[in-house]
Structure formats: structure tokens, C-alpha cells
Design an enzyme around this catalytic site. Sequence first.
Site, short mmCIF file in Angstrom:
data_model
loop_
_atom_site.label_atom_id
_atom_site.label_comp_id
_atom_site.label_asym_id
_atom_site.label_seq_id
_atom_site.Cartn_x
_atom_site.Cartn_y
_atom_site.Cartn_z
N THR A 78 31.64 -50.95 -3.24
CA THR A 78 32.76 -50.40 -3.91
C THR A 78 34.08 -50.78 -3.19
OG1 THR A 78 31.25 -48.46 -4.24
CG2 THR A 78 33.64 -47.98 -4.42
N ARG A 87 23.52 -43.58 -15.11
CA ARG A 87 23.84 -42.82 -13.54
C ARG A 87 25.33 -43.15 -13.38
NH1 ARG A 87 26.09 -44.83 -8.55
NH2 ARG A 87 25.18 -43.51 -6.63
N VAL A 88 26.08 -41.90 -13.13
CA VAL A 88 27.18 -41.96 -12.34
C VAL A 88 27.49 -41.36 -10.96
CG1 VAL A 88 29.67 -40.89 -12.55
CG2 VAL A 88 28.22 -41.60 -14.78
N GLY A 89 28.10 -42.29 -10.06
CA GLY A 89 28.27 -41.87 -8.60
C GLY A 89 29.19 -41.07 -8.30
N ASP A 90 29.71 -41.40 -6.82
CA ASP A 90 30.81 -40.48 -6.50
C ASP A 90 32.24 -41.06 -6.82
OD1 ASP A 90 30.02 -42.71 -4.76
OD2 ASP A 90 31.86 -42.11 -3.85
N THR A 108 33.54 -44.74 0.29
CA THR A 108 32.48 -45.80 -0.30
C THR A 108 31.27 -45.52 0.49
OG1 THR A 108 32.16 -48.10 -0.11
CG2 THR A 108 33.70 -47.52 1.74
N GLY A 109 30.21 -45.66 -0.35
CA GLY A 109 28.86 -45.46 0.28
C GLY A 109 27.91 -45.06 -0.64
N GLY A 143 26.64 -42.88 -2.91
CA GLY A 143 27.21 -41.76 -4.08
C GLY A 143 26.64 -40.58 -4.04
N1 GLY Z 1 29.74 -45.20 -4.05
C1 GLY Z 1 29.17 -45.88 -5.07
C2 GLY Z 1 28.31 -45.24 -5.74
O1 GLY Z 1 27.31 -44.75 -5.24
O2 GLY Z 1 28.10 -45.62 -6.97
#
Ligand code: GLY
Length: 300
Positions: free
Chosen positions: A167, A195-198, A218-219, A221
Site C-alpha cells: 500500500t 473485500r475492502v481493507g483499511d 499500511t499493513g 487491513g
Molecule cells: N492495508 C491494505 C489492505 O489491507 O488492503
Amino acid sequence: MKPSIIVHGGAWDIPDALVDAHISGCRKASEYGYDLLSRGGTALDAVEAAIASMEDDPTFDAGVGSVLNQVGKVEMDAIIMDGSTLRSGAVAAVRNIKNPIHVARRLLDTTQFSMLAGEGAFDFAMKCGFAECNEEDLLVGRELDDYREFLKTGVLRTRRFFSGADTVGACAIDSEGHLACATSTGGTPRKMAGRVGDSPIIGSGAYADDTLGAASSTGWGEKIMAVVLAKTAIDMLAGNDDPRAASERAINILKTRVEGLGGLIIISKSGKVGYFHNTPRMAFAFAEGISGSSKTGISL
Ligand code: GLY
């Protein structure tokens, strides 16, 4: 005041072979953003330009170079936030767009809405005149090889699934003292479709507040969302203008509360920069106006 910018290019076990590309991609993004700031540009313009530069760089899992999901599609997330108004624009699970950050910025600038997902985000981008791209335009050989291996074996050969992500993120403060941040990602390899992350979630993937500071995460999510990482870090700047300490404390919460892995970059309201991660490596670059220092590298 003197402007500052900090960018990250992901926090994970970045292999030696990819280190130089990460360093040069982060340096270029930081320089683009800082150049804008030093010519009187806004923090919002600076973070948008920095992120677009990394979305165009196939090194990173954002824009071109994004990972493929379980059904072989690229779905991207991005957010941009204005610390002076607390307004944000975000897109989630958007497809066939080269620069999701530009669509997020347009949403922020031209509508009263904060987030669009999937087809709605794509349709908005088309209405705004952004170009549609083919999936192939976003794909790089590295991700195709990874995906083919996954189809053959059903095994996640990729090193990144739970070890962090590529990211990209940026935080800036401009000469007026306004803060902004932005984050963009292709998400985690072999994520479920939809899927949607952070990254596009306000407070998790990014947060900016002129009264405190701006942060980009970053990391992993799902873990980052559990501790609302960016907002948690920014809240730690209250009464303590120390972004390095705030990022370390927030990452420690990520680790101790949910066993999460990730990294954070921060700029405080005084223009100081800080970063911290608990992954093996994190790519970063910054130019800090208040001290006149700048640095690009891989933090270990
Ligand atoms: N941090 C990016 C994700 O998990 O999508």
C-alpha cells in the site's frame, strides 16, 4: 510555515531485489509532492500528486502493479482527506481505473459524499471523464505469476498475504499550516472479491486534522481497522507534538491488541514527521521543512 511531506511505499518483508525500486519510487513521490508544496501548492494537491506517482509505478501494490483477488480481478481502494474541513473522498473495490486517488479527490471536491464503491465508483469516474483501462494495463508479471501459481496449487505462494502490504501513503502540511493525507492500495493478494481493507476507511487507512496532525497506515487491513489505526495515532498527538512517539504507540496497540502487522507515517501540526512499523521493513521518504532534513530509505 515551512511545508513538509512524508510518504510510504508499504510495510512488509520487502525482498532485497525490490529494495532499490521501493527507494526510488518513494523518493520520486516525495519530491513531486515537496516541489508542489514549495511552489505554494496545497497539502491536498501534494498528497494527491505523490500518491498518483506511486500508483503509476509498477513497484507498488496500488494502481499499476496492484495484486489480483481470488477470482483474478484487480479491485483497488483509495482515500484522500482534508485536515482543515475533516472531509474525505474515497473509492473502494473500484476496477479499470489507473489512478483511484484522482477519483477520490474528485469525489471530495465536487460532491457531498465521502465514499463510492465498486460500479458506482467506476461510473462516477467515467462521468468525470477519467479514462477506462483494461485489467491488463494494471497487471505486472510478478502478480500474474503469483496468481497462476495460486490457481495451480491453491496455495498462497505470495509472501505478502499476512506479512504486510505494498500500500502507498502520503501526508503533507502546506505553507498555510493545512494538513492532508492519502492512501491507495490494490489490497491483499488473493483477497475475496469485494473485500475492502483499511485503506479507504476514514480513521483506519488515513486521518488528517489540522488541530493535531495527519497519518497514513499500511499493513494488514483487517487488523488495522480493528484499532482504527490512523485516528488512534493522531489522537496521541494531543498535548504531545511527537509524531515518532505517536506512531510507535499506535503500532504497539496494533500489535498487543490484535497481533497486527503494519506501519504508519505521521506529520504533526507543527510540521514534524515520524514513522514506525513492526514489519521487517518499511519503504519511506520525507522532506521536513521545520528541520530542513530529508531522507529516503527502507526502515528496518
Ligand atoms: N492495508 C491494505 C489492505 O489491507 O488492503
